[in-house]
Design an enzyme around this catalytic site. Structure first.
Site, PDB file in Angstrom:
ATOM      1  N   CYS A 221     -84.725  13.245  45.588  1.00 22.39           N
ATOM      2  CA  CYS A 221     -84.729  12.301  44.472  1.00 22.39           C
ATOM      3  C   CYS A 221     -85.506  11.026  44.780  1.00 22.39           C
ATOM      4  CB  CYS A 221     -83.294  11.956  44.071  1.00 22.39           C
ATOM      5  SG  CYS A 221     -82.517  13.275  43.103  1.00 22.39           S
ATOM      6  N   HIS A 222     -85.351  10.478  45.995  1.00 21.57           N
ATOM      7  CA  HIS A 222     -85.883   9.130  46.233  1.00 21.57           C
ATOM      8  C   HIS A 222     -87.203   9.089  47.006  1.00 21.57           C
ATOM      9  CE1 HIS A 222     -82.493   7.268  44.295  1.00 21.57           C
ATOM     10  NE2 HIS A 222     -81.645   7.947  45.055  1.00 21.57           N
ATOM     11  N   CYS A 265     -74.047   8.253  44.772  1.00 24.91           N
ATOM     12  CA  CYS A 265     -75.111   9.262  44.815  1.00 24.91           C
ATOM     13  C   CYS A 265     -74.636  10.532  45.519  1.00 24.91           C
ATOM     14  CB  CYS A 265     -76.342   8.715  45.546  1.00 24.91           C
ATOM     15  SG  CYS A 265     -77.468   7.838  44.436  1.00 24.91           S
TER      16      CYS A 265
HETATM   17  C1  HEC Z   1     -80.095  13.981  41.872  1.00 21.46           C
HETATM   18  C2  HEC Z   1     -80.856  12.841  42.278  1.00 21.46           C
HETATM   19  C3  HEC Z   1     -80.276  11.919  43.339  1.00 21.46           C
HETATM   20  C4  HEC Z   1     -79.929  12.229  44.618  1.00 21.46           C
HETATM   21  C5  HEC Z   1     -79.943  13.582  45.284  1.00 21.46           C
HETATM   22  C6  HEC Z   1     -79.593  10.963  45.247  1.00 21.46           C
HETATM   23  N1  HEC Z   1     -79.714   9.939  44.364  1.00 21.46           N
HETATM   24 FE1  HEC Z   1     -79.645   7.957  44.785  1.00 21.46          FE
HETATM   25  N2  HEC Z   1     -79.906   7.529  42.821  1.00 21.46           N
HETATM   26  C7  HEC Z   1     -80.144   8.436  41.823  1.00 21.46           C
HETATM   27  C8  HEC Z   1     -80.283   7.741  40.545  1.00 21.46           C
HETATM   28  C9  HEC Z   1     -80.530   8.399  39.175  1.00 21.46           C
HETATM   29  C10 HEC Z   1     -80.135   6.374  40.823  1.00 21.46           C
HETATM   30  C11 HEC Z   1     -80.245   5.221  39.815  1.00 21.46           C
HETATM   31  C12 HEC Z   1     -81.725   4.888  39.615  1.00 21.46           C
HETATM   32  C13 HEC Z   1     -82.334   4.327  40.857  1.00 21.46           C
HETATM   33  O1  HEC Z   1     -82.226   3.103  41.090  1.00 21.46           O
HETATM   34  O2  HEC Z   1     -82.874   5.112  41.655  1.00 21.46           O
HETATM   35  C14 HEC Z   1     -79.924   6.269  42.270  1.00 21.46           C
HETATM   36  C15 HEC Z   1     -79.773   5.076  42.947  1.00 21.46           C
HETATM   37  C16 HEC Z   1     -79.720   4.958  44.323  1.00 21.46           C
HETATM   38  C17 HEC Z   1     -79.713   3.703  45.038  1.00 21.46           C
HETATM   39  C18 HEC Z   1     -79.762   2.325  44.408  1.00 21.46           C
HETATM   40  C19 HEC Z   1     -81.182   1.803  44.361  1.00 21.46           C
HETATM   41  C20 HEC Z   1     -81.271   0.455  43.740  1.00 21.46           C
HETATM   42  O3  HEC Z   1     -82.347  -0.158  43.882  1.00 21.46           O
HETATM   43  O4  HEC Z   1     -80.337  -0.017  43.112  1.00 21.46           O
HETATM   44  C21 HEC Z   1     -79.654   3.999  46.365  1.00 21.46           C
HETATM   45  C22 HEC Z   1     -79.658   3.004  47.510  1.00 21.46           C
HETATM   46  C23 HEC Z   1     -79.616   5.443  46.481  1.00 21.46           C
HETATM   47  N3  HEC Z   1     -79.652   5.995  45.227  1.00 21.46           N
HETATM   48  C24 HEC Z   1     -79.547   6.135  47.672  1.00 21.46           C
HETATM   49  C25 HEC Z   1     -79.347   7.509  47.762  1.00 21.46           C
HETATM   50  C26 HEC Z   1     -79.048   8.212  48.991  1.00 21.46           C
HETATM   51  C27 HEC Z   1     -78.944   7.588  50.360  1.00 21.46           C
HETATM   52  C28 HEC Z   1     -78.920   9.527  48.671  1.00 21.46           C
HETATM   53  C29 HEC Z   1     -78.519  10.679  49.561  1.00 21.46           C
HETATM   54  C30 HEC Z   1     -77.223  10.559  50.190  1.00 21.46           C
HETATM   55  C31 HEC Z   1     -79.166   9.650  47.247  1.00 21.46           C
HETATM   56  N4  HEC Z   1     -79.391   8.409  46.731  1.00 21.46           N
HETATM   57  C32 HEC Z   1     -79.203  10.845  46.562  1.00 21.46           C
HETATM   58  C33 HEC Z   1     -80.275   9.788  41.985  1.00 21.46           C
HETATM   59  C34 HEC Z   1     -80.104  10.480  43.176  1.00 21.46           C
END
Ligand code: HEC
Length: 304
Positions: A221-222, A265
């Site tokens: 995702c990121h 997440c």
């Molecule tokens: C299915 C997709 C998906 C996965 C897999 C995922 N995330 Fe996310 N995450 C998101 C979404 C949607 C958001 C909200 C939008 C954004 O700020 O990226 C988010 C937000 C975040 C944010 C906040 C960013 C900000 O600037 O506020 C962090 C930190 C983060 N994720 C870390 C992680 C980590 C570490 C993992 C693995 C453990 C993970 N994510 C797995 C979809 C995902």
């Protein structure tokens, strides 16, 4: 002759040591630079790079809603860096930041005396140091995050530890992070030993490990997915991902720690999140923070 050989081997040993000391972060530094390059290339011109990076986005969206020519520091504001529409909403909310009073509450907590007469000011004499967290504690052989440091301070002074996701801990962190932001400091995470390097590697491994029936990782995702839309938000990039925490989320209607966001997440992927002060969670944060080295601390902030 013999003394000459001894001397030169001693010299050699010293040089090898010095090289190793500088070397512990070599791989991490390579990761960091590659990540920055990847995101800069990806967001240089999303419309033009559609085939390479955004095969599923519509031409209209690529043309109208993506910023172009983003550079390293732009990624500090996460998803708002590239979406024009989301960024204008974000800027409107920031005119009346909903976390101002939380910073004040945090300041009062910082100065409040514990039962033993000490306070957080004893543990954090300079509040403007959050750019150094997490760090690797060479004696404990474990990562110390801002959250675990706050709770360590409470425990060491005979106080009850705090909830690690919201409330007092988020307010105190808002005060410390705000002080660090005002001091103009940049993320400065160090890797200075073999054990620290292992902790970084473990955090990185967690970030790239696929989980759940969809076999997604944080990176899906990121990194690869960064910039793509999920429901009404575009996915934020790994680079700069935690420079603004704690954040006030409209969805939460309150301030929350980085652990609160990460757990969300992980739970969304159908997994059980590691405990906030577990080694696994701390290593994950250590990895993410290292990749933001050189970027300004810029919190607290708001998110949808
Ligand atoms: C299915 C997709 C998906 C996965 C897999 C995922 N995330 Fe996310 N995450 C998101 C979404 C949607 C958001 C909200 C939008 C954004 O700020 O990226 C988010 C937000 C975040 C944010 C906040 C960013 C900000 O600037 O506020 C962090 C930190 C983060 N994720 C870390 C992680 C980590 C570490 C993992 C693995 C453990 C993970 N994510 C797995 C979809 C995902």
């Amino acid at each position: 002759m013999l003394s000459k050989i001894v001397k030169s081997t001693a010299f050699l040993a010293l040089t090898v040591c010095a090289l190793n000391a500088a070397d512990f972060n070599a791989k991490a530094e390579k990761d960091r630079i590659e990540a920055v390059k990847y995101f800069e290339a990806k967001f240089a011109d999303p419309e033009k790079n559609k085939d390479k990076f955004f095969p599923y986005a519509t031409d209209d969206e690529l043309k109208n809603d993506y910023e172009k020519n983003l550079k390293h520091d732009d990624f500090n504001i996460g998803t708002y860096a590239y979406s024009k529409d989301a960024k204008s909403q974000y800027e409107a909310i920031k005119e009346m930041p909903p976390y101002e009073s939380d910073i004040e509450t945090g300041e009062a907590l910082y100065n409040k005396k514990f039962a033993n007469g000490k306070s957080f000011a004893t543990c954090f004499p300079d509040p403007a140091v959050t750019n150094m967290y997490p760090y690797f504690d060479e004696k404990k052989k474990d990562v110390v995050t801002l959250t675990s440091a706050v709770n360590d301070c409470l425990r060491d002074n005979g106080e009850k530890e705090w909830d690690t996701k919201k409330g007092d801990i988020a307010n105190l962190q808002a005060y410390l992070v705000n002080a660090t932001t005002e001091a103009g400091k940049k993320f400065d995470i160090k890797i200075q030993s073999e054990a620290a390097k292992k902790a970084y590697e473990a955090g990185k491994e967690y970030y790239y490990t696929q989980r759940g029936y969809l076999k997604m990782s944080c990176a899906t995702c990121h990194i690869q997915g960064a910039g793509q839309r999920v429901r009404n938000e575009k996915l934020s990039p790994l680079v700069g991902q935690i420079t603004q925490f704690p954040v006030y989320r409209l969805k939460w209607e309150s301030l929350g720690t980085i652990e609160r966001r990460l757990s969300g997440c992980i739970v969304d992927q159908g997994q059980v999140a590691p405990k906030d002060e577990s080694t696994q969670m701390k290593e994950l944060i250590y990895f993410i923070a290292y990749i933001s080295n050189g970027m300004a601390i810029d919190g607290p902030d708001i998110r949808k």
